[in-house]
Design an enzyme around this catalytic site. Structure first.
Site, PDB file in Angstrom:
ATOM      1  CD  GLU A 319      -3.028  -1.061   2.233  1.00 44.73           C
ATOM      2  OE1 GLU A 319      -2.746  -0.562   3.329  1.00 44.73           O
ATOM      3  OE2 GLU A 319      -4.161  -1.529   1.960  1.00 44.73           O
ATOM      4  CE  LYS A 387      -3.990  -6.394   7.613  1.00 42.88           C
ATOM      5  NZ  LYS A 387      -4.725  -5.322   6.923  1.00 42.88           N
ATOM      6  CG  ASP A 392      -7.840  -5.331   4.872  1.00 43.66           C
ATOM      7  OD1 ASP A 392      -7.346  -5.378   5.996  1.00 43.66           O
ATOM      8  OD2 ASP A 392      -7.788  -4.316   4.156  1.00 43.66           O
ATOM      9  CD  GLU A 420      -9.790  -0.876   8.350  1.00 43.49           C
ATOM     10  OE1 GLU A 420      -8.925  -1.514   8.977  1.00 43.49           O
ATOM     11  OE2 GLU A 420      -9.633  -0.476   7.186  1.00 43.49           O
TER      12      GLU A 420
HETATM   13  C1  BDP Z   1      -6.258  -1.857   5.913  1.00 47.19           C
HETATM   14  C2  BDP Z   1      -6.526  -0.530   6.546  1.00 47.19           C
HETATM   15  C3  BDP Z   1      -5.355   0.411   6.461  1.00 47.19           C
HETATM   16  C4  BDP Z   1      -4.115  -0.279   6.996  1.00 47.19           C
HETATM   17  C5  BDP Z   1      -3.928  -1.600   6.291  1.00 47.19           C
HETATM   18  C6  BDP Z   1      -2.805  -2.409   6.915  1.00 47.19           C
HETATM   19  O1  BDP Z   1      -7.627   0.053   5.894  1.00 47.19           O
HETATM   20  O2  BDP Z   1      -5.652   1.561   7.216  1.00 47.19           O
HETATM   21  O3  BDP Z   1      -2.993   0.529   6.817  1.00 47.19           O
HETATM   22  O4  BDP Z   1      -5.078  -2.393   6.396  1.00 47.19           O
HETATM   23  O5  BDP Z   1      -3.116  -3.308   7.671  1.00 47.19           O
HETATM   24  O6  BDP Z   1      -7.301  -2.699   6.274  1.00 47.19           O
HETATM   25  O7  BDP Z   1      -1.641  -2.157   6.653  1.00 47.19           O
END
Ligand code: BDP
Length: 719
Positions: A319, A387, A392, A420
């Site tokens: 990201e 995770k 996610d 979240e």
């Molecule tokens: C996503 C979130 C973001 C995080 C990312 C992560 O929206 O804010 O930075 O995961 O875990 O779910 O790095």
């Protein structure tokens, strides 16, 4: 203005006014503002038990010769005084009876004389035993461990027993944590905003550190230790490099000093480009000697400030975050450089597996495809943080196939306590059962019974380090988490990291007893609500394995958004993402027989049906309904469950404190409205593809799809 929007505003404003009048009528302020979390230590309200406790605990006997043992004493005296309603003294003399003896063979000659050697051998560095014992002719309760920290954990356990009104006669128990790493991750930024936080500003007051030690820091450490959390990464994984400047390290060192007696080590999320941004180097290439030298110097500085620093947490090449790939190096090369640098200090590198790009058509496949070929290539002080699901933190996902697929790579799970994707801090949702769903999942990696829990504890493979972490959201809100019930997931996470075999229901019950009341009606009612909440949260959002239907800020629904369409793939034929062998073949990443089961539309558990398959609207479900009917029913079930939660909650009026009663009542009203918006948005939108009616007997959506689409642009911010 659009007429519906106008109506909505009226409804909204009326709701606000009602809410205000309700708030004003609150005159029985009880001080139950949630600050004390589950460490309330209220007077035991069962007279018989109270008397028994008083007889059994007349004084405590321990040596306060270390900061941890001082913390033990402080917690005990605070806890016992509150629970028993009398001041309990700490003394090194033994009462004839009724003494609580605590310590290790090193810090207590009395414990050393009790000959616990065989038992202590099983306890490691963090476990403890609690036992009723005859000491020098006196009947005592003993809490013993090999380390001061073990005694502290035993103390919290014992206090929990009293808080939940357990019988403490004839005690004989030992408890040893299954996971070495039991961490919390904060996504806190330097400007004290919190990514996905929703509970105020960051706890860490950079402006007043290191001079001012806010009392909240100690309470945070107490809360963490009370459930066995032994480390905290204090900053966002989207890391600001400035956290490791000399200026900030001094502030962080102060936090570490406060946390230390409670066994909570500090970890830092680092920015992989730090040698460039902070050091002025031309590269952050992990193989470049000047980069290695830079990290060596920095690490040396960190340890000079924080001698027991836990290690680095790294989100790399994900990201938009920098990482080794920029320099043509893979994740193992990137991680191992830092691991080599930190090893002499005893530190570790936690490397996140949350990576994806536009490279593949199915994002769910990516982490596995990236990391499995690197198995065995990581240094032994690197641990991969994965995770719980492969996508996610969706409301529900099957477990990540990386668990079990990395026999030679230390592995750790990452859960999310902060909500979240689950209504931020507005919705009630107990995650204990969801955590268990992941932990109890059978990976079949080494045959039947190789559960995710066994992988994380190091039972399945001989990992030198492994464990669990959770993204948590406590902030400056007086009750830490804003929604009082987010605390329940925080509690459940910590307890499960200690022992993944614990039962989600028992944990809920413990939390209720400690946080609200031991009254059986209250306990049963709140438990019912918590056990409706998880399935409800999935059902009114993303039932049957759907994902990513939310808006950009992940609060309200937006099934019509381009991102969402990529995930649900609704069309005239049906709905769902084809990950079978005819589709992205993500099913192949699971061990047999799961790959076959998930591949088979008739055998895949229905809760994951649309995760793995693109399914016809007419597909026959186990209930006898068509997929369309089932999907609609799930959405309606979700709303129904929230209404049930409201009804149950309303019966608690007068049985719990007015303050939390009216707070949660109001939040449930918001949740009900939101659940209806989710349901109607999704059902009406998917109906444009299925072209089928809403089954008879179900209430019709109040507004049309256009109305809900406009709501997408409304601002639902829980700052
Ligand atoms: C996503 C979130 C973001 C995080 C990312 C992560 O929206 O804010 O930075 O995961 O875990 O779910 O790095």
């Amino acid at each position: 203005m659009h007429i519906y929007l106008y109506l909505y505003r009226i409804v909204f404003l009326t709701g606000m006014l009602l809410g205000c009048s309700q708030a004003k009528s609150q005159n029985s302020y009880t001080g139950e503002d949630g600050y004390r979390t589950w460490l309330r230590y209220e007077l035991v309200d069962n007279q018989q038990l109270l008397q028994a406790y008083k007889n059994q605990i007349q004084q405590v006997h321990l040596n306060t010769n270390s900061p941890t043992m001082q913390a033990v004493e402080e917690e005990l005296l605070r806890g016992l005084t509150g629970l028993l309603g009398t001041k309990v003294e700490s003394s090194l003399k033994l009462n004839p009876n009724g003494t609580l003896v605590l310590g290790t063979p090193e810090n207590s000659p009395l414990i050393a004389s009790l000959n616990f050697n065989e038992k202590l051998e099983q306890l490691g560095t963090e476990g403890f035993l609690i036992e009723e014992k005859n000491v020098e002719g006196h009947q005592c309760i003993v809490i013993a461990a090999n380390t001061d920290l073990g005694v502290l954990y035993g103390t919290f356990h014992f206090l929990r027993m009293l808080q939940t009104q357990q019988n403490i006669s004839d005690l004989e128990l030992i408890s040893v944590p299954q996971c070495k790493l039991r961490l919390a991750n904060h996504w806190d930024n330097l400007d004290r905003s919190v990514e996905r936080g929703y509970a105020g500003r960051s706890l860490w007051e950079w402006g007043t550190l290191p001079e001012y030690a806010h009392p909240r820091y100690t309470d945070y450490a107490r809360i963490s230790a009370s459930v066995g959390i032994n480390g905290v990464a204090i900053n966002n994984v989207n890391a600001d490099a400035r956290f490791i400047t000399t200026q900030f390290l001094k502030k962080i060192a102060m936090l570490a000093d406060i946390f230390r007696p409670y066994g909570v080590k500090v970890y830092l999320a680092i920015n992989y480009s730090s040698p460039v941004t902070l050091g002025g180097l031309k590269t952050a290439d992990p193989l470049a000697p000047e980069v290695i030298a830079w990290w060596e110097k920095k690490t040396d500085e960190i340890y000079s400030q924080i001698p027991d620093f836990g290690g680095f947490l790294v989100k790399a090449d994900s990201e938009g975050q920098p990482g080794p790939k920029t320099y043509g190096r893979n994740h193992a090369e990137g991680a191992n450089m830092l691991a080599d640098v930190i090893k002499p200090f005893g530190g570790i590198v936690i490397w996140r597996a949350f990576v994806y790009g536009e490279r593949q058509a199915d994002r769910v496949r990516e982490a596995y495809d990236e990391f499995v070929p690197l198995d065995g290539k990581f240094a032994d002080n690197v641990v991969l943080q994965i995770k719980n699901g492969p996508l996610d933190f969706m409301p529900r996902e099957p477990f990540s196939p990386l668990f079990g697929a990395l026999p030679h790579t230390n592995t750790m799970i990452e859960f999310q306590v902060t909500q979240e994707y689950l209504g931020n801090a507005n919705h009630l949702l107990y995650k204990g059962r969801m955590f268990k769903e992941s932990l109890d999942a059978d990976t079949y990696a080494k045959g039947k019974g190789t559960t995710v829990g066994k992988v994380l504890s190091g039972e399945a493979y001989d990992y030198p380090i492994s464990g669990m972490t959770a993204v948590v959201n406590p902030g400056t809100d007086r009750n830490w988490t804003r929604h009082p019930f987010v605390q329940s997931s925080w509690f459940a996470f910590g307890r499960l990291a200690w022992d993944y075999n614990l039962d989600a229901e028992q944990l809920a019950e413990q939390w209720i007893r400690q946080t609200f009341s031991n009254n059986e009606t209250v306990v049963e009612t709140i438990k019912k609500i918590m056990f409706l909440s998880d399935e409800a949260g999935v059902n009114y959002r993303e039932p049957l394995g759907l994902t990513h239907i939310g808006t950009g800020i992940h609060y309200g629904p937006a099934p019509w958004s381009n991102r969402s369409k990529r995930f649900h793939q609704a069309d005239d034929y049906g709905i769902g993402f084809d990950r079978s062998e005819n589709g992205s073949n993500a099913v192949e990443q699971y061990f047999p027989p799961l790959n076959e089961i998930y591949n088979d539309i008739d055998r895949v558990p229905e809760k994951y049906l649309l995760w793995f398959h693109h399914v016809s609207w007419n597909h026959q479900m186990k209930s006898g309904r068509t997929l369309w009917e089932e999907l609609v029913h799930k959405y309606y079930d979700g709303v129904k469950a929230v209404r049930q939660m409201q009804q149950e909650w309303n019966t608690l009026e007068g049985r719990i404190d007015e303050q939390r009663f009216s707070h949660v009542k109001a939040l449930l009203e918001i949740q009900e409205k939101d659940a209806v918006i989710w349901r109607n948005s999704c059902v009406l939108y998917f109906q444009t593809f299925s072209q089928k009616p809403i089954p008879p007997g179900l209430e019709k959506p109040e507004f049309d799809l256009e109305y809900y689409k406009q709501l997408e642009h409304r601002i639902y911010i829980s700052e």
